[in-house]
Design an enzyme around this catalytic site. Structure first.
Site, PDB file in Angstrom:
ATOM      1  N   GLU A  78       1.021  -1.271  -0.009  1.00 40.22           N
ATOM      2  CA  GLU A  78      -0.068   0.019  -0.024  1.00 40.22           C
ATOM      3  C   GLU A  78       0.854   1.380   0.143  1.00 40.22           C
ATOM      4  OE1 GLU A  78      -3.246   2.509   0.454  1.00 40.22           O
ATOM      5  OE2 GLU A  78      -3.102   0.568  -0.537  1.00 40.22           O
ATOM      6  N   HIS A 310      -4.791  -8.260 -17.519  1.00 40.89           N
ATOM      7  CA  HIS A 310      -6.101  -7.912 -18.049  1.00 40.89           C
ATOM      8  C   HIS A 310      -6.450  -6.240 -17.836  1.00 40.89           C
ATOM      9  CE1 HIS A 310     -10.279  -8.457 -19.531  1.00 40.89           C
ATOM     10  NE2 HIS A 310     -10.986  -8.047 -18.543  1.00 40.89           N
TER      11      HIS A 310
END
Length: 349
Positions: A78, A310
């Site tokens: 993060e 993707h």
């Protein structure tokens, strides 16, 4: 300001815009990786992590947030994403500064430079809300769209700066059908973000059918697309029931079909335009590859590598579509190759 100084600053802006374009793609993919490894709440606060600018030790984390146990790996993922996003903001800030210094030069993309900086600031706010609102799907989806918006703005700024450096000061806009396809792609990216943020990626098993049905009987569209839902306590792993997730996933599949028809239509209409033809062909090939990745992701039960590819495919599809639009509009101008010095001299005559 001398012409040489102007040319030097334009060159710096062009290099920074190109770097920012590639860097944004990295930030978007790292953001997707953060999402896919469930590290979106790796730090329970913002902009720090457990009150620190780096990931603290377990003792300090426990004292800061007793109800949020420290996972060192997820916390660093993060924070790594935040560091990259901050650096990207610095690039946009420098570009805005260069634009301000060249604001009196006719044709320089000053407004676009500042709009890019504003977009990144808004994107940062959505990054904060992603954490403070506990992965609320609406915010997560808008955060994804914001990343793609920044990517597109960096691309457009780079192209505008290239045009400015060669004396192209009055570019045209792409045709209306291209704008329609851009809207369709934006909607499909939003559906992809909504699918991911609601953990609906595996709500449909198998392909081309969904759960062995062409039109699944158990679909709850009203709940699946209830975008005014209240902020829940924590949306990690999702809050929707199975029929709602199936409706989301199946709509994403239908959106891919509509987008494909749009891509085919754009190719059929403008395939004869020489400059745009290679990009139109690339658009079709990238779309086909993206569909293949989507199918493989479902069949192989959402592996991390394919899910990341993707996302990368969607970003590449956007960039190729933007380049196609540039060639259909801006790139079709018959502009003489002139230098900034010649433009500057012409303005004083």
């Amino acid at each position: 300001m001398t012409v040489q100084m102007i040319e030097q600053r334009v060159r710096w802006a062009l290099r920074l815009a190109g770097f920012g374009l590639l860097f944004t793609l990295v930030v978007v993919l790292v953001g997707a990786w953060t999402r896919l490894v469930d590290a979106g709440l790796g730090c329970p606060d913002w902009p720090g992590c457990y009150g620190a600018l780096v990931v603290p030790d377990s003792e300090r984390a426990q004292a800061f947030a007793p109800d949020a146990p420290l996972d060192v790996f997820k916390a660093w993922v993060e924070m790594f994403h935040r560091y990259l996003a901050t650096a990207l903001g610095m690039v946009a800030l420098v570009l805005a500064g260069l634009a301000w210094s060249l604001r009196k030069k006719t044709g320089y993309p000053v407004a676009l430079s500042f709009f890019l900086l504003i977009a990144i600031c808004i994107q940062g706010a959505f990054g904060a809300w992603t954490v403070t609102l506990k992965l609320w799907p609406q915010v997560v989806t808008l955060h994804l769209l914001g990343g793609f918006t920044v990517l597109g703005l960096f691309f457009w700024l780079y192209q505008r700066l290239k045009a400015f450096s060669r004396g192209d000061l009055k570019p045209r806009k792409p045709p209306a059908f291209w704008w329609l396809l851009l809207v369709l792609l934006t909607g499909q990216v939003a559906l992809g973000g909504w699918t991911s943020s609601n953990y609906a990626g595996l709500a449909c098993t198998g392909f081309p059918t969904c759960n062995q049905q062409w039109w699944p009987e158990q679909m709850d569209f009203s709940e699946g697309f209830h975008v005014t839902q209240e902020v829940g306590p924590n949306y990690l792993h999702g809050q929707l029931h199975a029929p709602a997730r199936t409706a989301i996933h199946y709509t994403h599949r239908l959106g891919a079909l509509v987008l494909g028809l749009g891509v085919l239509g754009l190719f059929l209409i403008y395939a004869k335009q020489r400059k745009a033809r290679p990009w139109l062909q690339g658009l079709i090939l990238t779309y086909a590859a993206q569909v293949g990745l989507g199918i493989a992701t479902v069949i192989w039960l959402l592996p991390l590598s394919l899910a990341l590819l993707h996302t990368a495919g969607a970003a590449l599809l956007l960039l190729i579509l933007l380049m196609t639009g540039w060639q259909l509009g801006y790139g079709q101008l018959q502009v003489p190759r002139v230098t900034l010095m010649e433009v500057e001299n012409a303005q004083f005559q």
